[in-house]
Write an enzyme that holds these catalytic residues in place. Sequence first.
Site, PDB file in Angstrom:
ATOM      1  N   ASN A 157     -21.446   9.931 -17.534  1.00 53.26           N
ATOM      2  CA  ASN A 157     -21.050  10.945 -16.571  1.00 53.26           C
ATOM      3  C   ASN A 157     -21.566  10.713 -15.357  1.00 53.26           C
ATOM      4  O   ASN A 157     -22.686  10.504 -14.803  1.00 53.26           O
ATOM      5  CB  ASN A 157     -21.683  12.290 -17.256  1.00 53.26           C
ATOM      6  CG  ASN A 157     -21.361  13.438 -16.480  1.00 53.26           C
ATOM      7  OD1 ASN A 157     -20.079  14.004 -16.890  1.00 53.26           O
ATOM      8  ND2 ASN A 157     -21.874  13.706 -15.548  1.00 53.26           N
TER       9      ASN A 157
ATOM     10  N   GLY B  79      39.251  -7.129   1.067  1.00 53.94           N
ATOM     11  CA  GLY B  79      40.503  -7.804   0.803  1.00 53.94           C
ATOM     12  C   GLY B  79      41.344  -7.408  -0.246  1.00 53.94           C
ATOM     13  O   GLY B  79      40.674  -6.648  -1.126  1.00 53.94           O
TER      14      GLY B  79
ATOM     15  N   ARG C 227      -7.366   2.178  -7.519  1.00 54.86           N
ATOM     16  CA  ARG C 227      -7.068   0.893  -6.826  1.00 54.86           C
ATOM     17  C   ARG C 227      -6.848  -0.358  -7.548  1.00 54.86           C
ATOM     18  O   ARG C 227      -7.345  -0.350  -8.565  1.00 54.86           O
ATOM     19  CB  ARG C 227      -8.052   0.719  -5.645  1.00 54.86           C
ATOM     20  CG  ARG C 227      -7.630   1.771  -4.567  1.00 54.86           C
ATOM     21  CD  ARG C 227      -8.740   1.794  -3.469  1.00 54.86           C
ATOM     22  NE  ARG C 227      -9.000   0.775  -2.995  1.00 54.86           N
ATOM     23  CZ  ARG C 227      -9.971   0.139  -1.873  1.00 54.86           C
ATOM     24  NH1 ARG C 227     -11.013   1.190  -1.634  1.00 54.86           N
ATOM     25  NH2 ARG C 227      -9.968  -0.920  -1.386  1.00 54.86           N
TER      26      ARG C 227
ATOM     27  N   ARG D 268      24.849  -5.973  10.883  1.00 54.36           N
ATOM     28  CA  ARG D 268      25.216  -4.514  10.856  1.00 54.36           C
ATOM     29  C   ARG D 268      23.959  -3.746  10.170  1.00 54.36           C
ATOM     30  O   ARG D 268      23.986  -2.479  10.178  1.00 54.36           O
ATOM     31  CB  ARG D 268      26.522  -4.355  10.072  1.00 54.36           C
ATOM     32  CG  ARG D 268      27.619  -4.631  11.169  1.00 54.36           C
ATOM     33  CD  ARG D 268      29.000  -4.140  10.025  1.00 54.36           C
ATOM     34  NE  ARG D 268      29.364  -5.048   9.298  1.00 54.36           N
ATOM     35  CZ  ARG D 268      30.233  -5.302   8.317  1.00 54.36           C
ATOM     36  NH1 ARG D 268      30.988  -4.063   8.051  1.00 54.36           N
ATOM     37  NH2 ARG D 268      30.444  -6.086   7.454  1.00 54.36           N
TER      38      ARG D 268
ATOM     39  N   ARG E  76     -35.656  10.479  -4.148  1.00 54.87           N
ATOM     40  CA  ARG E  76     -35.555  11.544  -2.952  1.00 54.87           C
ATOM     41  C   ARG E  76     -36.809  12.056  -2.580  1.00 54.87           C
ATOM     42  O   ARG E  76     -37.766  11.917  -3.280  1.00 54.87           O
ATOM     43  CB  ARG E  76     -34.539  12.474  -3.501  1.00 54.87           C
ATOM     44  CG  ARG E  76     -35.044  13.502  -4.732  1.00 54.87           C
ATOM     45  CD  ARG E  76     -34.113  14.532  -5.203  1.00 54.87           C
ATOM     46  NE  ARG E  76     -34.881  15.207  -6.123  1.00 54.87           N
ATOM     47  CZ  ARG E  76     -34.178  15.845  -7.307  1.00 54.87           C
ATOM     48  NH1 ARG E  76     -33.023  15.542  -7.368  1.00 54.87           N
ATOM     49  NH2 ARG E  76     -34.959  16.538  -7.984  1.00 54.87           N
TER      50      ARG E  76
ATOM     51  N   LYS F 263     -12.178   1.298  -7.594  1.00 51.64           N
ATOM     52  CA  LYS F 263     -11.695   0.095  -7.221  1.00 51.64           C
ATOM     53  C   LYS F 263     -12.306  -1.157  -7.985  1.00 51.64           C
ATOM     54  O   LYS F 263     -13.389  -1.106  -7.868  1.00 51.64           O
ATOM     55  CB  LYS F 263     -11.760   0.174  -5.714  1.00 51.64           C
ATOM     56  CG  LYS F 263     -11.031  -1.324  -4.906  1.00 51.64           C
ATOM     57  CD  LYS F 263     -12.053  -2.459  -4.966  1.00 51.64           C
ATOM     58  CE  LYS F 263     -12.887  -2.064  -4.166  1.00 51.64           C
ATOM     59  NZ  LYS F 263     -13.866  -3.538  -3.811  1.00 51.64           N
TER      60      LYS F 263
ATOM     61  N   ASP G 176      24.720  -9.710  -1.881  1.00 53.22           N
ATOM     62  CA  ASP G 176      24.754  -8.206  -1.066  1.00 53.22           C
ATOM     63  C   ASP G 176      25.426  -7.189  -2.224  1.00 53.22           C
ATOM     64  O   ASP G 176      25.724  -5.961  -1.960  1.00 53.22           O
ATOM     65  CB  ASP G 176      25.335  -8.129  -0.086  1.00 53.22           C
ATOM     66  CG  ASP G 176      26.782  -8.386   0.498  1.00 53.22           C
ATOM     67  OD1 ASP G 176      27.407  -8.909  -0.729  1.00 53.22           O
ATOM     68  OD2 ASP G 176      27.220  -8.311   1.428  1.00 53.22           O
TER      69      ASP G 176
END
Length: 458
Positions: free
Chosen positions: A377, A140, A333, A16, A440, A351, A103
Amino acid sequence: MDKRFAVVLAAGQGTRMKSKLYKVLHPVCGKPMVEHVVDEALKLSLAKLVTIVGHGAEDVKKQLGEKSEYALQAEQLGTAHAVKQAKPFLTGEKGVTIVICGDTPLLTAETMEAMLKEHKEKDAKATILTAVADDPAGYGRIIRSESGAVQKIVEHKDASDQERLVKEINTGTYCFDNEALFRVIEQVSNDNVQGEYYLPDVIEILKNEGETVAAYQTGNFQETLGVNDRVALSQAELFMKQRINKRHMQNGVSLIDPMNTYISPEAVIGSDTVIYPGTVIKGQVQIGEDSIIGPHSEIENSSIGSRTVIKQSVVNNSKVGNDVNIGPFAHIRPESTIGNEVKIGNFVEVKKTQFGDRSKASHLSYVGDAEVGADVNLGCGSITVNYDGKNKFLTKIEDGAFIGCNSNLVAPVTVGKGAYVAAGSTVTEDVPGEALAIARARQVNKDDYVKKIHKKQS
């Protein structure tokens, strides 16, 4: 004290439920129904617990592990037939055996203990846990004599019209003298509408032998709820949530909107912590005192310190220290450890990282597979580039380092103590302590470039 045993009935498929997941493995507040039952039963100082498995046997065994022994009911022929499968484990044992359906996730150890006490005081061979239901359909019925003694239990499908008017129902939980149970269970027949071997028939046989049968009526029908479909599952979820949330509020936790706060049964939360609506706390979670969680945060299998604020963020399988500020919209994470007085700001993902005390990643950063020291930082857009398409590598950022905005640290790489990384740098080599790394291209300005482009386009 007499030895105690338990048999948990968990063999049914639960058609069910209309689910690929076996019925007793459906979660209530994040924990499978059968595990709720087993964990409460284990509080009764049992000598032995046997779970009867059938459909999904291996999945049930995997979920419960060493909490139980197992007996297989290969063919589901009724509750008496299920209990009979425990005979090799319990035959000849002196004591009392409690039989519980897998159950019934809301059943508490306190109620089972009260039933066992009634069983002993009445010197009964069997005791039934009963309750009064407003709508007893499907249950019952407990049929009593004029003196109030239990005469018999009648299954709903076998009950007469008059018997169906009775509101005292059999909850499906019993305790028996163990030796009497396994002697009488051999006499149970399947001469009924369903053609099954009913465990309540043991009660009738014992009555006919002149043995004492007792009944303990609990005043809390909700606790005896059996889950056979998704509607009942949602009811069990609601009742369990209310029970859990009430316990935390009574222990000094403020839930701003308990109806929209979801806390696992195992969670431990310190006093004066405030939980805002939409928060979901799953699994083994510990939260300290005076913290603020939510709104709309998810904490799973994690430890959170005291005076920590987590807003609209996710923390999974990690440890967060004291006086930390996380969020909004941050993601911690698995396998991360966040130190004390740390700031993890909006749209920051961490993570498998050790993040040192008083360090900050205030916004828009990814920190994965890293060891970040104290007082570091990380500027906006800082990224530890940990993956080359095949392997993961470690980034180390030592105490007091400053990582400028929009910097990429290509692992494996170490930024030394107190070092600076200029904004916009892509760092591929170690940076010595106290050094400045600039990685850079030098800026070049092209005078009148825009005019020339427009002239060509005209």
